[in-house]
Every structure is written in structure tokens, then in C-alpha cells.
Design a protein around this motif. Structure first.
Motif, PDB file in Angstrom:
ATOM      1  N   ILE A  98      -2.333  -1.092  -3.377  1.00 60.21           N
ATOM      2  CA  ILE A  98      -3.493  -0.378  -3.265  1.00 60.21           C
ATOM      3  C   ILE A  98      -2.711   0.980  -3.042  1.00 60.21           C
ATOM      4  N   VAL A  99      -3.583   2.341  -3.226  1.00 60.99           N
ATOM      5  CA  VAL A  99      -3.138   3.464  -3.645  1.00 60.99           C
ATOM      6  C   VAL A  99      -4.044   3.747  -2.254  1.00 60.99           C
ATOM      7  N   PHE A 100      -3.379   5.502  -1.540  1.00 62.96           N
ATOM      8  CA  PHE A 100      -4.452   5.691  -0.480  1.00 62.96           C
ATOM      9  C   PHE A 100      -4.129   6.586  -0.925  1.00 62.96           C
TER      10      PHE A 100
ATOM     11  N   CYS B  75       0.955  -1.144   0.109  1.00 63.10           N
ATOM     12  CA  CYS B  75      -0.202   0.289   0.312  1.00 63.10           C
ATOM     13  C   CYS B  75       0.576   1.320   0.172  1.00 63.10           C
ATOM     14  N   ILE B  76       0.284   2.186  -0.472  1.00 64.93           N
ATOM     15  CA  ILE B  76       1.178   3.108  -0.813  1.00 64.93           C
ATOM     16  C   ILE B  76       0.161   4.722  -0.625  1.00 64.93           C
ATOM     17  N   GLU B  77       0.841   5.113   0.104  1.00 69.29           N
ATOM     18  CA  GLU B  77       0.320   6.466   0.028  1.00 69.29           C
ATOM     19  C   GLU B  77       0.983   7.907  -0.414  1.00 69.29           C
ATOM     20  N   LEU B  78       0.689   8.554  -1.741  1.00 66.28           N
ATOM     21  CA  LEU B  78       0.671   9.539  -2.132  1.00 66.28           C
ATOM     22  C   LEU B  78       0.414  10.856  -1.615  1.00 66.28           C
TER      23      LEU B  78
ATOM     24  N   LEU C 143      -5.224  -3.172  -9.306  1.00 71.48           N
ATOM     25  CA  LEU C 143      -5.334  -1.817  -8.920  1.00 71.48           C
ATOM     26  C   LEU C 143      -6.159  -1.827  -7.296  1.00 71.48           C
ATOM     27  N   MET C 144      -6.695  -1.336  -6.156  1.00 77.10           N
ATOM     28  CA  MET C 144      -7.027  -0.684  -5.366  1.00 77.10           C
ATOM     29  C   MET C 144      -6.961   0.386  -5.133  1.00 77.10           C
TER      30      MET C 144
END
Length: 451
Positions: A377-379, A349-352, A407-408
Motif C-alpha cells: 500500500i502506498v499512501f 504501507c508506506i507514506e511518501l 499495489l493499492m
């Protein structure tokens, strides 16, 4: 010496303030907001401003220097007063140079790996009992502060950021240090708000390379095509020293270096860290530490703060948190975890969170960076869009940019947490990557869920 810091609460700024205080300087400072741990650390040394805000009356003619942080604006009332009085105004890299111009300066540059390479060098030098000064971008085990300045150390190790020095000094920081030994770990476009094209960004590393002092050394990653091409086309009066991956094996989740028929089991892993290690080794060799001694000491290196930190683990699951946020860092970190644990499922999971990563024109740079994750996962915290005044974009835009249909995408912390609660944690690693905090998500909650 009397030195005043405008925006004393910054990460590098407050550490420099403490370092100068420990040298016997009289330190004052101001900031309009002070976060932890800066506030507590400044308070420990008796140099915490009494109250937040800007106070021009603190700027007096008897100051020897004013150090201006990037957080301050060009119309800052304290800055204007200092300019009116004709005081010497420095950025923090300017002042680091002033304090080290009679020392041998080692400057670690690159779009990724700077903090880790610097940390590895400091660890080995400390193990070897060497005297050195330093500037590093993370809190390290065994080091009270992120800046160390003395009168007698013959060398300083500097993490050389390519971002701008101050609001009134638009030079990249690493241009200012005038390195004797320079390192370039890799070049991958970043800070697009300052460097609008990749060519312009590459040019900053060319200028850095050319700023290395006559007879110095440039240590660079031969595995990075952009760096390799740039360095090979530079007519430098410096020694060019390339590095590549060392010989290594992975067994039962442990990466082991093989050198001179000896084996050195490591506490860190991933090809990016092995490359970082080779840069650190070459720097240390230039400072008189032989290869065998370097590898002996690096076996006890546990990693830099916020770089593949273990939140928790059991026999079949490990939860990692990492500072990765740019495309190159994201890809390298995912590949590292998957290669180290090939038989485990990887939920990544990566947070942009940064300006560059949220810029819609830059988003396509993330294409295929998460392909090695079993679940990607992108958050993006919806509040981040509001704070940075960026128009939110839909799930399909994110999927298209990452070139990953599976991708979620989430923009609310509660929804992300609910999704992670449904994952099968058996024989599965969780990798949480961000330069932010996932909208306040407590990773201990995830530890309790997964383990």
C-alpha cells in the motif's frame, strides 16, 4: 559563554541548546514556530523563548556565538543583525566540531542505518561504563537528550548526516566533523533537491572518506556495491575495514548471533540491523571493547526510536511502525519483517512524504521495493501535495513507478483506514512506514482493529 540559537526549535538545535545549558553556558534562542517535544524540553531547562518570532534586538555584541539552524532563511532578521555586528556564526555541526576538536571523533555516515548504528554504539559504551559525548538523531532509552557534551570525555560519537549544514553553509554536515573513525553503511540516492544526480551524491561520501584524519579508520559495508567500489578506488591514508553479515539463526521469531561458539539472542532483527551491528562492533573494538563484551551488551539493545517499533502484538499478529521512507530503507524493512515471520502474511504501507520521495522523476527509484509484501500500500496525503506545491499524480503512475500492479494507492486517511479495517488479521503482520504521520492517523486505532 553566551550563545544564541536562531531556529532553536529544531531537533538537533534544541538538544544542542540543552547540552550547552547543562555545561553552564548562557543560552538564548528564537523560532517562528515551536513544536513538541522541543517546546516542553526547552521550557524544562528555562530556555524556551517567551514568544514565537524573530527579534533582532536579541542579537547583541556581547554574544560569543550565534548558531544558525537549517530552518532559518538567509534573510532572517536575526541572522542579518549578527552579520552586521560581525559575530561568529556557526551551523550546529560547526559548533559540535568546535566542542570536540580535542576529542577522538567517530562519525557514522551512510544513506541508511546511521541512527541505529550510532544508537548501538552508545548503548554498548554506556553498558561498559565508558565516558563519551554524542550526537544522535533519535531519542534513546537511557539518554535524556540527543546531544551530550562534556569537558572530560575523550571521544564523541556523531551521527553524520549528509544534508546541508545551514542556509549559509552549503556543505554536507558530515564533511565538517573531520572524523578520526568514519563509517559508511551504504549509499542510495537521496536529497535530490540538493544532489541532482546520483554521481553528485556519491561524491559527498568520497569527500567524507577523504576528510578522515591521517592514520584514522574507515569502516564500510562490503555488501554495498556502490560503497565497495568507491572505497576500493580511494587512495586513502586511512585503514580500510570492511564488514559483512555475521553468522546468525532465526528461531521462533528470535534472531540469534553466533560468535566464538556462543549464541547471543537479539531484541532486534533483519539483515540491515545485523549489518548495522557489525559496523557498531568494529567501532566499539576500536574504542577498546572486545567482541564477546560487545555481543553480551548488544543483547539488551531494544532498537532506536521509530525503527521497527512494536505498536502492539498478540500470538499471531504484530503491528510495526518504522521511519523508513527512502527506497533502500523501505526494501530493507519489508525484507526484515518478512524474513523474521515467513509464515505470516505481511501488509506493508508506506507514506511518501519527503520532497525526494514525492518527486515524480525520483519515483521510479522505488521499483520492486515492496515486492516481498503480500499486500503493498502506498499512501500520499493529498494535503502534502498542496503544501509542497507538487501536482498530484494518479494511481497508475504510482503502480508503474513501484513496478507492482497489485499495489493499492490512497490519498485520504479515512479511505486508508477503511481499507485496513477489511483485512483479515489472522496470522498477519502490519507494517506502517513513514517519516510523517499518515495524515494524522492514530495507530492505536489500528491496534484496536488488528488485535
Amino acid at each position: 559563554m553566551r550563545v544564541h540559537f536562531i531556529a532553536i526549535g529544531g531537533s538537533a538545535m534544541h538538544n544542542l541548546a540543552i547540552a550547552l545549558h547543562k555545561k553552564g553556558f548562557t543560552i538564548t534562542g528564537s523560532d517562528d514556530i515551536l513544536f513538541e517535544p522541543s517546546a516542553s524540553r526547552l521550557n524544562k531547562y528555562g530556555i524556551l523563548p517567551e514568544k514565537e518570532g524573530w527579534y533582532p534586538e536579541k542579537i547583541t555584541a556581547d554574544l560569543d556565538a550565534v548558531i544558525l539552524g537549517m530552518h532559518a532563511r538567509i534573510d532572517n532578521p536575526e541572522l542579518l543583525k549578527a552579520q552586521e555586528l560581525g559575530l561568529k556564526i556557526y551551523s550546529y555541526p560547526d559548533y559540535i566540531y568546535e566542542q570536540s576538536k580535542n576529542k577522538l571523533r567517530v562519525v557514522i555516515g551512510g544513506s541508511h542505518g546511521k541512527t541505529t548504528i550510532t544508537s548501538m554504539i552508545l548503548h554498548v559504551l554506556q553498558c561498559a561504563g565508558k565516558k563519551f559525548d554524542y550526537l544522535v538523531g533519535a531519542q534513546l532509552e537511557g539518554f535524556e537528550t540527543m546531544v551530550g557534551l562534556t569537558d572530560d570525555a575523550p571521544v564523541i560519537i556523531i551521527e553524520g548526516d549528509e544534508y546541508l549544514a545551514s542556509p549559509i553553509d552549503r556543505r554536507p554536515k558530515f564533511h565538517i566533523y573531520k572524523a578520526d573513525v568514519g563509517v559508511i553503511s551504504g549509499i542510495a540516492w537521496d536529497h535530490i533537491n540538493v544532489f541532482p544526480t546520483f554521481e553528485n551524491y556519491i561524491d559527498q561520501f568520497r569527500i567524507f572518506s577523504e576528510s578522515i584524519q591521517y592514520g584514522g579508520k574507515l569502516i564500510y559495508s562490503q555488501t554495498d556495491e556502490v560503497v565497495n567500489n568507491m572505497v576500493n578506488n580511494l587512495p586513502l591514508d586511512t585503514q580500510k575495514i570492511p564488514y559483512n553479515l555475521p553468522e546468525y539463526i532465526i528461531n521462533n521469531g528470535i534472531t540469534t548471533i553466533i560468535s566464538n561458539n556462543k549464541q547471543y539472542p537479539l531484541q532486534v532483527f533483519g539483515q540491515h540491523n545485523l549489518l548495522n551491528m557489525q559496523a557498531a562492533r568494529l567501532v566499539c573494538e576500536s574504542l577498546g571493547i572486545d567482541t564477546d563484551s560487545f555481543y553480551e551488551d548488544i543483547t539488551s539493545f531494544k532498537g532506536a526510536a521509530r525503527r521497527l517499533e512494536v505498536v502492539g502484538k498478540n500470538d499471531s499478529t504484530t503491528i510495526f511502525k518504522d521511519f523508513a521512507h527512502s527506497p533502500s530503507k523501505l526494501k530493507a524493512t519489508i525484507e526484515a519483517v518478512k524474513s523474521q515471520y515467513p509464515d505470516r502474511k505481511l501488509v506493508a504501507c508506506i507514506e511518501l512524504h519527503t520532497f525526494s520521495s514525492l518527486n515524480k522523476d525520483f519515483l521510479n527509484e522505488y521499483a520492486h521495493t515492496m515486492d516481498m509484501a503480500d499486500e503493498a500500500i502506498v499512501f500520499i496525503d493529498r494535503k502534502t501535495f498542496e503544501q509542497k506545491q507538487i501536482e498530484p499524480y494518479p494511481t497508475e503512475a504510482v503502480k508503474n513507478a513501484f513496478a507492482n500492479e497489485k499495489l493499492m494507492f490512497f490519498n485520504a486517511t479515512d479511505n486508508l483506514l477503511e481499507y485496513l479495517k477489511t483485512r483479515d488479521t489472522a496470522n498477519c503482520n502490519l507494517l506502517m512506514m513513514s517519516s510523517g504521520n499518515f495524515g494524522g492517523l492514530d495507530l492505536i486505532i489500528l491496534k484496536n482493529i488488528f488485535l
